[in-house]
Design an enzyme around this catalytic site. Sequence first.
Site, PDB file in Angstrom:
ATOM      1  N   GLU A   9       0.795  -1.230   0.000  1.00 44.52           N
ATOM      2  CA  GLU A   9       0.000   0.000   0.000  1.00 44.52           C
ATOM      3  C   GLU A   9       0.830   1.284   0.000  1.00 44.52           C
ATOM      4  O   GLU A   9       0.825   2.047   0.976  1.00 44.52           O
ATOM      5  CB  GLU A   9      -0.938   0.017   1.207  1.00 44.52           C
ATOM      6  CG  GLU A   9      -1.865  -1.178   1.295  1.00 44.52           C
ATOM      7  CD  GLU A   9      -2.951  -1.022   2.349  1.00 44.52           C
ATOM      8  OE1 GLU A   9      -2.858  -0.099   3.174  1.00 44.52           O
ATOM      9  OE2 GLU A   9      -3.898  -1.815   2.324  1.00 44.52           O
ATOM     10  N   GLU A  34      -5.287  -8.686   1.273  1.00 46.33           N
ATOM     11  CA  GLU A  34      -5.938  -8.318   2.531  1.00 46.33           C
ATOM     12  C   GLU A  34      -7.420  -8.089   2.278  1.00 46.33           C
ATOM     13  O   GLU A  34      -7.801  -7.475   1.273  1.00 46.33           O
ATOM     14  CB  GLU A  34      -5.365  -7.009   3.128  1.00 46.33           C
ATOM     15  CG  GLU A  34      -3.983  -7.132   3.726  1.00 46.33           C
ATOM     16  CD  GLU A  34      -3.476  -5.823   4.304  1.00 46.33           C
ATOM     17  OE1 GLU A  34      -4.276  -4.981   4.743  1.00 46.33           O
ATOM     18  OE2 GLU A  34      -2.240  -5.630   4.299  1.00 46.33           O
TER      19      GLU A  34
HETATM   20  C1  PNW Z   1      -4.172  -1.674   5.661  1.00 47.02           C
HETATM   21  N1  PNW Z   1      -7.324   3.865   4.667  1.00 47.02           N
HETATM   22  O1  PNW Z   1      -4.084  -0.344   6.026  1.00 47.02           O
HETATM   23  C2  PNW Z   1      -2.831  -2.228   6.064  1.00 47.02           C
HETATM   24  O2  PNW Z   1      -2.178  -2.935   5.065  1.00 47.02           O
HETATM   25  C3  PNW Z   1      -2.842  -2.955   7.367  1.00 47.02           C
HETATM   26  O3  PNW Z   1      -1.586  -2.828   7.951  1.00 47.02           O
HETATM   27  C4  PNW Z   1      -3.959  -2.450   8.249  1.00 47.02           C
HETATM   28  O4  PNW Z   1      -3.920  -3.006   9.523  1.00 47.02           O
HETATM   29  C5  PNW Z   1      -5.258  -2.788   7.543  1.00 47.02           C
HETATM   30  O5  PNW Z   1      -5.305  -2.233   6.240  1.00 47.02           O
HETATM   31  C6  PNW Z   1      -6.490  -2.328   8.297  1.00 47.02           C
HETATM   32  O6  PNW Z   1      -6.521  -0.927   8.409  1.00 47.02           O
HETATM   33  C7  PNW Z   1      -4.954   0.637   5.653  1.00 47.02           C
HETATM   34  O7  PNW Z   1      -7.295   4.902   5.375  1.00 47.02           O
HETATM   35  C8  PNW Z   1      -4.908   1.805   6.395  1.00 47.02           C
HETATM   36  O8  PNW Z   1      -8.072   3.820   3.653  1.00 47.02           O
HETATM   37  C9  PNW Z   1      -5.683   2.870   6.056  1.00 47.02           C
HETATM   38  C10 PNW Z   1      -6.526   2.772   4.971  1.00 47.02           C
HETATM   39  C11 PNW Z   1      -6.593   1.619   4.228  1.00 47.02           C
HETATM   40  C12 PNW Z   1      -5.795   0.547   4.569  1.00 47.02           C
END
Ligand code: PNW
Length: 453
Positions: A168, A349
């Site tokens: 990401e 994920e």
């Molecule tokens: C992902 N957003 O993070 C990550 O790959 C993980 O480490 C995390 O724990 C998981 O999703 C759950 O949040 C994100 O703001 C963090 O859109 C933020 C966003 C999306 C994914």
Amino acid sequence: MTHKIPTFPADFTWGVATSAYQIEGAAFEDGRGPSIWDAYALMPGKILNGENGTTSCDHYHLWQQDLDLIQNLNLNAYRFSVSWPRVLPEGMGQINEKGLDFYDRLIDGLLERGLDPHLTLYHWDLPQALQNRGGWANPDIVQWFTDYALTLHRKLGDRVKSWCTFNEPWCTAELGYHIGRHAPGIQDLPTAVLASYHIQLAHGQAVLALRGENVRGEVGTVLNLYPVDPATGSPEDQEAALLLDAKINCWYLDPVFRGTFPERALQHYQNQLGAKMPDLDLEALKVAAQPLDFLGVNYYYRYWVSTEGKTLQNVERTDMGWEIYPEGIYRLMKDLHREYPVPKYYITENGAAFKDELVNGQVHDAERVRFLQDHLHHLQRAIAEGVPVSGYFEWSLLDNFEWAFGYAKRFGIVHVDYDTQQRTLKDSAKWYRDFVGEQRGILQKAPQAKGIF
Ligand code: PNW
């Protein structure tokens, strides 16, 4: 109404995903250097309740029992990330053999249990020593990252099934350098744009370097992607949706697949930043477009864009406030297959945080069970229509350190008591275990997996 239980391909990859800083703990043990998240956690007010990943799920010590858990869930793969500062405390130069040995043992432990290692090189825990030199805003990071990738490949390359360069990059650039809600906490759009550009170069150079060493495993990258819908048919909403799509999705897809940035977003940043727009060498960006073996897709929710401040009413949301939108996984995979074809996709994920309660050794997380069922149902539709999705990794194995939210958000299918480090299977873990068991022909009969779709 009961639906037919869909059948996934026989050789489908079934896994769970985690990341180093979110589960390992042991942040200052065995020679690990500090990461930007250790430093960020010390800044007042950045992380809910002042929490940090210093101990977390203590997976660094409990990894064997955690791998047993994964095996007992009938899975055949595990997605994890390597902590860069555990292997290279200064980010470059001297290798910390104890740190590298941890991943060596972890991978052997996976293979002994019939689990394919899916390794992510960068899941946000940059060595602080490199941040002191500017982190992703410094062009030298392209070489630092490539050297780090090669260090891991030399030690682990004979056994890793799947290499992912970045998890990401939008989160790194946007949350880390623009919004400042993630480490390193910078709030400067030009720096964020520059960081995203260097990530693309680093991805391309690392893939080239791994190929140059005849990497055995498959090589790809992981993006967080979202369907983007305008709230209304107004030209304003439609335009806003196109721009958001360009900034969050295409800005990361186009370099990797085409070696370019999307014109719409590039124009937008140029107009917004004027003289502050970083000088991006678009010729050099072409290196980002290396042929990949797979694209990993992290799917959580969709964006619904309104220029009049409208919000979606009457939709179910997770504890993150994210809309539960299972059809999105179908739409996303169909769109990707049309616009950005690659030999295989993984869902690297997908999952949800809910307010779970541990009562008498049980967590009845019915919402998460339904979340998984519904998303797998819609994923299966995409596969049935020809999208080459080869695997699914649920996020996450364990409740863990959810970045700026600390331990307040529980994403695990396994509950963690952070005082005792006791792991407890939630209902969702049992459901996933039985469902995957049936899919893989491990169980003769799986009563809980009946009539679920
Ligand atoms: C992902 N957003 O993070 C990550 O790959 C993980 O480490 C995390 O724990 C998981 O999703 C759950 O949040 C994100 O703001 C963090 O859109 C933020 C966003 C999306 C994914």
